[in-house]
Design an enzyme around this catalytic site. Sequence first.
Site, short mmCIF file in Angstrom:
data_model
loop_
_atom_site.label_atom_id
_atom_site.label_comp_id
_atom_site.label_asym_id
_atom_site.label_seq_id
_atom_site.Cartn_x
_atom_site.Cartn_y
_atom_site.Cartn_z
CE LYS A 55 8.80 -108.69 78.83
NZ LYS A 55 8.10 -109.16 77.62
N PRO B 205 -0.13 -108.09 86.16
CG PRO B 205 -2.10 -107.51 85.09
CD PRO B 205 -0.69 -107.05 85.29
CG MET B 206 0.62 -114.04 87.59
SD MET B 206 0.17 -115.46 88.63
CE MET B 206 0.89 -116.80 87.68
N GLY B 207 0.55 -113.60 83.05
CA GLY B 207 0.11 -113.87 81.70
C GLY B 207 -0.17 -112.63 80.89
CG LEU C 46 2.84 -106.16 80.82
CD1 LEU C 46 1.88 -105.42 81.74
CD2 LEU C 46 3.34 -105.24 79.71
N GLY C 47 6.45 -109.30 81.83
CA GLY C 47 7.64 -109.75 82.56
C GLY C 47 7.55 -109.65 84.06
N GLY C 48 6.37 -109.74 84.63
CA GLY C 48 6.21 -109.54 86.07
C GLY C 48 7.03 -110.49 86.92
CG ASP D 184 11.72 -111.95 79.37
OD1 ASP D 184 12.43 -111.92 78.34
OD2 ASP D 184 10.48 -111.98 79.34
#
Length: 269
Positions: free
Chosen positions: A12, A95-97, A100-102, A137
């Site tokens: 996102k 990617p973490m951090g 993008l709400g992974g 989220d």
Amino acid sequence: MAHVLVVPAPAKVNLFLHIVGRRSDGYHLLESAMALVAFGDTLTLTKRDDGQIVMRAPTPGVAVESDLCVRAARALQAYSQCRFGVEIEIEKRIPMGAGLGGGSSDAATVLLALNQLWQLKLNRATLMEIGLALGADVPFFIFGRAAIARGIGEKLSSVSLPAAQILLAMPDVHVPTPSIFAQTSLKRDCVCLDRHALALSDGENVLQPVAEALHPQIAALRQRLGPRARMSGSGAAIFLLYPPHRVTDLAKWHVHTRILPRHPLLDFA
């Protein structure tokens, strides 16, 4: 009856993100326009008959018990009293951090996919309630459409967005969300919008200047992408809508994609 599902978990972007107040428990009250993009992780879920929740190839640095996918599966299992289990495997692209709400998207996809795989037939509102306990989220991804998010992110109003190409780019930096919200310089008194603002010019990401002060690489990348570029969430990803045909001098991580009109698993609840 399907025993294996291979399903997407889209990322996102926050077209804008305002903080309009704070609850007595310390949670920030937000107002944000959020959109799904056609880029993300892929999850493979295999139904088990023994009730076990198994994570294949755990995310480096994340304890299995803390993984949002495992927590999502166990929360759904406990709520539904389902006797089945699941084996989860993730092909990580978000990617973490990155803002993008992974992790939240992965958890939402687990809830939606297991609703189908375990044939629970739970409605969307119930899955969103389960998801909220996992992260603010998560309900947005289960909601499954572009939305204005309010409250701590759980109050969602559907909005229509024009079709758009989008460039996602990220500097080589990990931004822990708590580190941004802890900064005293963070603007926490934005005025609530009296309409559904959809254009970038209608708002800002108030987390962006704080993140850029802590991580100058974010500011440097945004400046290279031009005045219409903006940070998503708490960073570090930068996005640009309607990008030019040729964009050069990017950080090593970038992807061209598009805004999604709906979540690919919208019909799973």
